[in-house]
Design an enzyme around this catalytic site. Structure first.
Site, PDB file in Angstrom:
ATOM      1  N   SER A   1       0.956  -1.263   0.315  1.00  0.00           N
ATOM      2  CA  SER A   1      -0.121   0.205  -0.075  1.00  0.00           C
ATOM      3  C   SER A   1       0.509   1.548   0.219  1.00  0.00           C
ATOM      4  O   SER A   1       1.722   1.420   0.734  1.00  0.00           O
ATOM      5  CB  SER A   1      -0.823  -0.223   1.080  1.00  0.00           C
ATOM      6  OG  SER A   1      -1.812  -0.272   0.612  1.00  0.00           O
TER       7      SER A   1
ATOM      8  N   HIS B   1      -3.905   0.158  -5.123  1.00  0.00           N
ATOM      9  CA  HIS B   1      -3.255  -1.008  -5.948  1.00  0.00           C
ATOM     10  C   HIS B   1      -3.672  -1.480  -7.328  1.00  0.00           C
ATOM     11  O   HIS B   1      -4.857  -0.885  -7.966  1.00  0.00           O
ATOM     12  CB  HIS B   1      -3.535  -2.226  -4.907  1.00  0.00           C
ATOM     13  CG  HIS B   1      -3.542  -1.619  -3.632  1.00  0.00           C
ATOM     14  ND1 HIS B   1      -1.722  -2.708  -3.558  1.00  0.00           N
ATOM     15  CD2 HIS B   1      -3.751  -2.205  -2.496  1.00  0.00           C
ATOM     16  CE1 HIS B   1      -1.439  -2.362  -2.290  1.00  0.00           C
ATOM     17  NE2 HIS B   1      -3.437  -2.100  -1.415  1.00  0.00           N
TER      18      HIS B   1
ATOM     19  N   HIS C   1      -5.147  -9.505  -1.758  1.00  0.00           N
ATOM     20  CA  HIS C   1      -5.013  -9.928  -0.738  1.00  0.00           C
ATOM     21  C   HIS C   1      -6.077 -10.942  -0.693  1.00  0.00           C
ATOM     22  O   HIS C   1      -7.522 -10.979  -0.938  1.00  0.00           O
ATOM     23  CB  HIS C   1      -5.098  -8.055   0.241  1.00  0.00           C
ATOM     24  CG  HIS C   1      -4.764  -7.418  -0.555  1.00  0.00           C
ATOM     25  ND1 HIS C   1      -4.521  -6.836  -0.570  1.00  0.00           N
ATOM     26  CD2 HIS C   1      -3.628  -7.746   1.175  1.00  0.00           C
ATOM     27  CE1 HIS C   1      -3.966  -5.647  -0.463  1.00  0.00           C
ATOM     28  NE2 HIS C   1      -2.731  -6.593  -0.087  1.00  0.00           N
TER      29      HIS C   1
ATOM     30  N   TYR D   1      -8.400 -10.756   2.077  1.00  0.00           N
ATOM     31  CA  TYR D   1      -9.655 -10.178   2.393  1.00  0.00           C
ATOM     32  C   TYR D   1     -10.474 -10.192   1.548  1.00  0.00           C
ATOM     33  O   TYR D   1     -12.094  -9.687   1.822  1.00  0.00           O
ATOM     34  CB  TYR D   1      -9.584  -8.745   3.904  1.00  0.00           C
ATOM     35  CG  TYR D   1      -9.008  -7.951   2.533  1.00  0.00           C
ATOM     36  CD1 TYR D   1      -9.327  -7.049   1.912  1.00  0.00           C
ATOM     37  CD2 TYR D   1      -7.684  -7.815   3.699  1.00  0.00           C
ATOM     38  CE1 TYR D   1      -8.496  -5.872   1.524  1.00  0.00           C
ATOM     39  CE2 TYR D   1      -6.406  -6.581   3.055  1.00  0.00           C
ATOM     40  CZ  TYR D   1      -6.716  -5.536   1.889  1.00  0.00           C
ATOM     41  OH  TYR D   1      -6.102  -5.111   0.840  1.00  0.00           O
TER      42      TYR D   1
ATOM     43  N   MET E   1      -1.887  -7.204   6.572  1.00  0.00           N
ATOM     44  CA  MET E   1      -2.907  -8.611   6.643  1.00  0.00           C
ATOM     45  C   MET E   1      -2.213  -8.875   4.516  1.00  0.00           C
ATOM     46  O   MET E   1      -2.918  -9.248   4.119  1.00  0.00           O
ATOM     47  CB  MET E   1      -4.008  -7.086   5.923  1.00  0.00           C
ATOM     48  CG  MET E   1      -4.845  -6.540   6.953  1.00  0.00           C
ATOM     49  SD  MET E   1      -5.986  -5.320   6.438  1.00  0.00           S
ATOM     50  CE  MET E   1      -6.578  -4.021   7.903  1.00  0.00           C
TER      51      MET E   1
ATOM     52  N   ASN F   1       1.427   2.953  11.522  1.00  0.00           N
ATOM     53  CA  ASN F   1       0.766   3.662  12.374  1.00  0.00           C
ATOM     54  C   ASN F   1       1.168   3.007  13.320  1.00  0.00           C
ATOM     55  O   ASN F   1       1.492   1.611  13.653  1.00  0.00           O
ATOM     56  CB  ASN F   1      -1.110   3.806  11.726  1.00  0.00           C
ATOM     57  CG  ASN F   1      -0.899   1.867  11.237  1.00  0.00           C
ATOM     58  OD1 ASN F   1      -0.446   2.145  10.191  1.00  0.00           O
ATOM     59  ND2 ASN F   1      -1.652   1.581  11.729  1.00  0.00           N
TER      60      ASN F   1
HETATM   61  N1  HPA Z   1      -3.020  -3.057  10.922  1.00  0.00           N
HETATM   62  C1  HPA Z   1      -3.244  -4.176   9.766  1.00  0.00           C
HETATM   63  N2  HPA Z   1      -2.554  -3.747   8.502  1.00  0.00           N
HETATM   64  C2  HPA Z   1      -2.261  -2.661   8.457  1.00  0.00           C
HETATM   65  C3  HPA Z   1      -2.380  -1.980  10.167  1.00  0.00           C
HETATM   66  C4  HPA Z   1      -2.767  -1.716  10.741  1.00  0.00           C
HETATM   67  O1  HPA Z   1      -2.334  -1.305  11.896  1.00  0.00           O
HETATM   68  N3  HPA Z   1      -1.635  -0.579   8.974  1.00  0.00           N
HETATM   69  C5  HPA Z   1      -1.289  -1.165   8.397  1.00  0.00           C
HETATM   70  N4  HPA Z   1      -1.418  -2.049   7.883  1.00  0.00           N
END
Ligand code: HPA
Length: 273
Positions: free
Chosen positions: A31, A62, A84, A86, A212, A236
């Site tokens: 990403s 993407h 992915h 998901y 993920m 993050n």
């Molecule tokens: N969790 C899961 N996937 C992610 C996160 C997260 O905090 N940040 C970027 N991809």
């Protein structure tokens, strides 16, 4: 013949009809990191939609194509946009592109992703070299009849992320004066971000970052004998570790902020492996 293998070979043949190119290194872009592929010496691109039987990616940000070209004379194939779990694809489809790049001749795989920092020492914008992984709730890509053409039924996973490549990543980061964290990546299914309790679980399990993707691709590549390494961009702090709620925009913004350094690191690594 096995259905999963058949599908893989259909995609391989479909690509070979379009391009005669032997990549040495395969690279999967996470990403916010996708535009790296636009900046290399491009020979040819093939959209996923042009490949018969290929699972097409749906996430905003993407792109969804293979880019064939050179990074400092090294022939590479880049996945600009990954598949992915998901999104609803079976795990065999999620790792199909990884296997495909291996079948095209890439012996080495560099995995990248955006991830949440679980380790209290990490800050958004840090890079983490993946030393190992844990999967939670994600089915193994190796479930089902074994693809004997690719690898063993019960493959060893004691060094999924090549020590040789890890040494190169470490050295490259040092030379480029890029701060590099190291740690264990935990793959959840997504698409929701984790709960704070899940993040504490990650930490208790020995995880340093959460995301993920990646672990499943690493397993499939290692199964077929590719040499694998991975770098996470910590976009993050994971859920519950700051007052902020998580959102995809923040993930993308951090990835964008450090994209230049990330690209330098990846280029350096490709050149040295
Ligand atoms: N969790 C899961 N996937 C992610 C996160 C997260 O905090 N940040 C970027 N991809």
């Amino acid at each position: 013949m096995n259905e999963v293998y058949n599908k893989l070979m259909t995609c391989v043949e479909s690509i070979k009809k379009k391009i005669d190119f032997q990549p040495e290194v395969a690279l999967i872009l996470g990403s916010g990191l996708g535009d790296y592929a636009d900046e290399i010496q491009i020979e040819q691109t093939i959209a996923y939609t042009e490949i018969e039987g290929f699972p097409t990616s749906t996430v905003a940000g993407h792109k969804g194509r293979f880019v064939f070209g050179y990074v400092n004379q090294v022939p590479v194939v880049i996945m600009q946009g990954r598949v992915h779990f998901y999104e609803g694809y079976p795990m065999s489809d999620v790792v199909l592109p990884t296997r495909l790049m291996g079948m095209l001749g890439a012996k080495k795989l560099i995995l990248t992703n955006a991830a949440g920092g679980v380790n209290f020492e990490f800050q958004p914008g840090d890079f983490m070299m993946i030393t190992d992984h844990i999967t939670t709730g994600v089915p193994s890509p190796l479930i089902g009849p074994n693809l004997d053409e690719l690898g063993a039924r019960f493959p060893d996973m004691s060094e999924v992320y090549s020590k040789r490549m890890r040494d190169i990543i470490r050295k490259t980061a040092e030379e480029l004066q890029i701060k590099l964290q190291e740690g264990v990546y935990v793959q959840f299914t997504g698409p929701s971000y984790e709960t704070p309790a899940e993040v504490r679980l990650c930490r208790a399990m020995g995880g340093d970052a959460v995301g993920m993707s990646t672990a499943c691709e690493a397993m499939a590549a290692h199964h077929m004998g590719m040499e694998v390494c991975g770098i996470s961009c910590i976009t993050n702090l994971a859920a519950g570790m700051s007052k902020e709620q998580l959102n995809h925009k923040e993930v993308q913004e951090t990835a964008d902020r450090v994209a230049k350094q990330f690209k330098e690191l990846v280029t350096g690594v490709i050149t040295r492996i």
